[in-house]
Design an enzyme around this catalytic site. Sequence first.
Site, PDB file in Angstrom:
ATOM      1  N   HIS A 144       0.855  -1.184   0.000  1.00  0.00           N
ATOM      2  CA  HIS A 144       0.000   0.000   0.000  1.00  0.00           C
ATOM      3  C   HIS A 144       0.885   1.226   0.000  1.00  0.00           C
ATOM      4  CE1 HIS A 144      -3.129   2.825   1.170  1.00  0.00           C
ATOM      5  NE2 HIS A 144      -3.985   1.909   0.760  1.00  0.00           N
TER       6      HIS A 144
ATOM      7  N   ASP B 131      -7.960  -5.416  -0.021  1.00  0.00           N
ATOM      8  CA  ASP B 131      -8.448  -6.138  -1.192  1.00  0.00           C
ATOM      9  C   ASP B 131      -8.052  -7.599  -1.208  1.00  0.00           C
ATOM     10  OD1 ASP B 131      -9.799  -4.050  -2.317  1.00  0.00           O
ATOM     11  OD2 ASP B 131      -7.961  -3.201  -3.133  1.00  0.00           O
TER      12      ASP B 131
END
Length: 443
Positions: A308, A366
Amino acid sequence: MSAAGKSATITLDGKTAELPLLSGTLGPDVADIRKIVGQLGVFTFDPGYGETASCESKITFIDGDEGVLLHRGYPIAGLAEGATFPEIAYLLLYGELPTRRQNDEFVKTLTTHTLLHEQIRNFFNGFRRDAHPMAIICGTVGALSAFYHDGIDISNAASRDLSAVRLIAKIPTIAAWAYKYTQGEPFVYPRNDLTYAENFLSMMFARPSEPYVVSPILARAMDRILILHADHEQNASTSTVRLAGSTGANPFACIAAGIAALWGPAHGGANEAVLTMLADIGHKDNIPAFIEKVKDKTSGVRLMGFGHRVYKNFDPRAKIMQATCHEVLGELGITDDPLLELAVELERIAIEDEYFVQRKLYPNVDFYSGIILKAMGIPTSMFTVLFAVARTAGWIAQWKEMIEEPGQRIGRPRQLYTGAPVREFVPLDQREGAKMKVSEDMS
Ligand code: ACO
């Protein structure tokens, strides 16, 4: 906001720029570079904006090193555990959690705006049946501006609120109809007796030919998925919405721009990419070879659902999603899902692997959301669409905050130009390459 008179100083060719330090409520101070060009004659260079605060905001706070995510000061875990998605949408939009009365009113307002103008149905027929539903929702949300003229006066606070409610209320209908269209099934109209999450599931899965009872387990899981994706500070799609909005564009067009930005696999497309990746790996035995491929930079393969831009620790949403994932699979009686087994094993290996540890690459939200959605019967092509349904609340709250900011200006970054320096124009018939081409063609 100024950090007790503190400033940073940059000296260049004998000239000095004083950069006042600004303090937020949380997070590091930021150096205000707005006068740097006037003082030093240089711009700052920050491709990807990783070191740049593009705006001031009171909506969401992230501490990527500590794995913290707050909406209006409330930690995400408490919100995901105790609130519903409409409460979160209200919180993002208006700054406070609603009282019972405010909540009832807000839910009623959302419920009475879920229908689409009947003529919008015609838009769906213009798409190919095999169109990606993201293409359909991107086009249809943009088209809302052609139907709700009364809501596009962005200088009017009541219009802004009405547009916000319309977008949050209608996006599930558009999303579910995009799915129904690709399946060749009749559209299912919204039902006012259902909650936001139940209504979405009903529009996705009900058929006119048989009664459809929404499972409370699935409705709760859906609500939680929506909460976990509702807002995430100044990410790529939110920054796109703000940049489009800074020009004075109407909110429907701005949200369509956000949907376009979300579509990419490095952003909202990742949960779809996770499932594709798991299907490609196929079996636990193939994981070591796949991990080696990921580590080989020449392969161009990434471990989807890992890493991320901001979280360099566990994504707090991923922790909740991981727990929800096990809950949903357990309650649905799915105990031997091969994809889940594969995902768990992949996570275990990657978390211990030096490559991922060194680079602080942890599973993101996700990684798990794809597995839950699959278990719930949501087709892979709808994963990113669902993300867009949830993020519409955050996008429109961020858009509203920006428009309501005094002195708001158009967003207009600068660049470091590395193209040709000034050169003289050469007419077409005097260009070397052009002459040769002409003579070859004539021969
Ligand atoms: N798999 C393998 N290596 C990775 C991954 C990954 N998923 N992510 C980052 N790296 C490596 C990079 O190759 C780089 O290595 P290097 O230092 O040896 O060159 C290092 O880790 C840093 O990577 P960056 O690309 O600089 O990280 P950045 O912050 O720009 O990227 C991103 C973040 C785009 C999310 C990236 O981690 C990625 O592509 N992840 C996979 C896609 C994904 O899951 N996206 C969802 C994000 S969450 C969301 O949008 C809700």
